[in-house]
Design a protein around this motif. Structure first.
Motif, PDB file in Angstrom:
ATOM      1  N   LEU A  21      65.795 -79.254  66.537  1.00  0.00           N
ATOM      2  CA  LEU A  21      65.056 -78.505  67.553  1.00  0.00           C
ATOM      3  C   LEU A  21      64.107 -79.423  68.317  1.00  0.00           C
ATOM      4  O   LEU A  21      63.979 -79.316  69.543  1.00  0.00           O
ATOM      5  CB  LEU A  21      64.292 -77.357  66.909  1.00  0.00           C
ATOM      6  N   SER A  22      63.477 -80.353  67.622  1.00  0.00           N
ATOM      7  CA  SER A  22      62.586 -81.305  68.281  1.00  0.00           C
ATOM      8  C   SER A  22      63.356 -82.231  69.216  1.00  0.00           C
ATOM      9  O   SER A  22      62.885 -82.565  70.303  1.00  0.00           O
ATOM     10  CB  SER A  22      61.843 -82.137  67.245  1.00  0.00           C
ATOM     11  N   ALA A  23      64.532 -82.641  68.804  1.00  0.00           N
ATOM     12  CA  ALA A  23      65.358 -83.500  69.662  1.00  0.00           C
ATOM     13  C   ALA A  23      65.791 -82.756  70.913  1.00  0.00           C
ATOM     14  O   ALA A  23      65.776 -83.320  72.018  1.00  0.00           O
ATOM     15  CB  ALA A  23      66.574 -83.990  68.889  1.00  0.00           C
ATOM     16  N   CYS A  24      66.143 -81.499  70.770  1.00  0.00           N
ATOM     17  CA  CYS A  24      66.533 -80.689  71.920  1.00  0.00           C
ATOM     18  C   CYS A  24      65.352 -80.511  72.875  1.00  0.00           C
ATOM     19  O   CYS A  24      65.499 -80.606  74.090  1.00  0.00           O
ATOM     20  CB  CYS A  24      67.057 -79.345  71.436  1.00  0.00           C
TER      21      CYS A  24
ATOM     22  N   MET B 268      68.042 -74.218  78.985  1.00  0.00           N
ATOM     23  CA  MET B 268      67.236 -73.409  78.075  1.00  0.00           C
ATOM     24  C   MET B 268      68.024 -72.754  76.931  1.00  0.00           C
ATOM     25  O   MET B 268      67.506 -72.665  75.815  1.00  0.00           O
ATOM     26  CB  MET B 268      66.475 -72.328  78.841  1.00  0.00           C
ATOM     27  N   PRO B 269      69.247 -72.281  77.128  1.00  0.00           N
ATOM     28  CA  PRO B 269      69.972 -71.693  75.986  1.00  0.00           C
ATOM     29  C   PRO B 269      70.202 -72.669  74.836  1.00  0.00           C
ATOM     30  O   PRO B 269      70.431 -72.250  73.706  1.00  0.00           O
ATOM     31  CB  PRO B 269      71.305 -71.248  76.591  1.00  0.00           C
ATOM     32  N   ALA B 270      70.103 -73.950  75.117  1.00  0.00           N
ATOM     33  CA  ALA B 270      70.266 -74.934  74.042  1.00  0.00           C
ATOM     34  C   ALA B 270      69.191 -74.784  72.980  1.00  0.00           C
ATOM     35  O   ALA B 270      69.438 -75.042  71.805  1.00  0.00           O
ATOM     36  CB  ALA B 270      70.248 -76.340  74.623  1.00  0.00           C
ATOM     37  N   LEU B 271      67.983 -74.341  73.370  1.00  0.00           N
ATOM     38  CA  LEU B 271      66.915 -74.148  72.385  1.00  0.00           C
ATOM     39  C   LEU B 271      67.256 -73.042  71.398  1.00  0.00           C
ATOM     40  O   LEU B 271      66.849 -73.096  70.237  1.00  0.00           O
ATOM     41  CB  LEU B 271      65.601 -73.820  73.093  1.00  0.00           C
ATOM     42  N   ILE B 272      67.995 -72.058  71.849  1.00  0.00           N
ATOM     43  CA  ILE B 272      68.384 -70.959  70.962  1.00  0.00           C
ATOM     44  C   ILE B 272      69.629 -71.334  70.157  1.00  0.00           C
ATOM     45  O   ILE B 272      69.731 -71.029  68.977  1.00  0.00           O
ATOM     46  CB  ILE B 272      68.625 -69.678  71.781  1.00  0.00           C
ATOM     47  N   LEU B 273      70.546 -72.023  70.788  1.00  0.00           N
ATOM     48  CA  LEU B 273      71.818 -72.345  70.133  1.00  0.00           C
ATOM     49  C   LEU B 273      71.717 -73.492  69.130  1.00  0.00           C
ATOM     50  O   LEU B 273      72.583 -73.619  68.261  1.00  0.00           O
ATOM     51  CB  LEU B 273      72.872 -72.688  71.190  1.00  0.00           C
ATOM     52  N   VAL B 274      70.697 -74.320  69.242  1.00  0.00           N
ATOM     53  CA  VAL B 274      70.610 -75.478  68.360  1.00  0.00           C
ATOM     54  C   VAL B 274      70.359 -75.064  66.908  1.00  0.00           C
ATOM     55  O   VAL B 274      70.847 -75.714  65.980  1.00  0.00           O
ATOM     56  CB  VAL B 274      69.533 -76.470  68.857  1.00  0.00           C
ATOM     57  N   MET B 275      69.660 -73.963  66.687  1.00  0.00           N
ATOM     58  CA  MET B 275      69.351 -73.553  65.305  1.00  0.00           C
ATOM     59  C   MET B 275      70.583 -73.075  64.534  1.00  0.00           C
ATOM     60  O   MET B 275      70.829 -73.561  63.425  1.00  0.00           O
ATOM     61  CB  MET B 275      68.250 -72.513  65.311  1.00  0.00           C
ATOM     62  N   PRO B 276      71.408 -72.158  65.080  1.00  0.00           N
ATOM     63  CA  PRO B 276      72.601 -71.783  64.299  1.00  0.00           C
ATOM     64  C   PRO B 276      73.604 -72.925  64.140  1.00  0.00           C
ATOM     65  O   PRO B 276      74.224 -73.064  63.084  1.00  0.00           O
ATOM     66  CB  PRO B 276      73.226 -70.633  65.089  1.00  0.00           C
TER      67      PRO B 276
END
Length: 50
Positions: A5-8, A32-40
């Motif tokens: 998440l920090s890298a994103c 911006m959707p990358a911030l949500i998609l990076v966790m799953p």
């Protein structure tokens, strides 16, 4: 997961800097959707690699 998440967030910050300094106009709303998609995806990746 926090490191991913920090890298994103770092990539988004770099893109914002490019936009502010007028080096390259990067549409930040599209990133911006990358911030949500990076966790799953991070959770999936770590579960597959164990």
């Amino acid at each position: 997961m926090f490191a991913d998440l920090s890298a994103c967030g770092g990539i988004l910050t770099m893109a914002a800097g490019f936009r502010v300094s007028k080096i390259k106009s990067v549409p930040l709303v599209d990133l911006m959707p990358a911030l949500i998609l990076v966790m799953p995806f991070s959770a999936l990746w770590s579960s597959l690699m164990q």
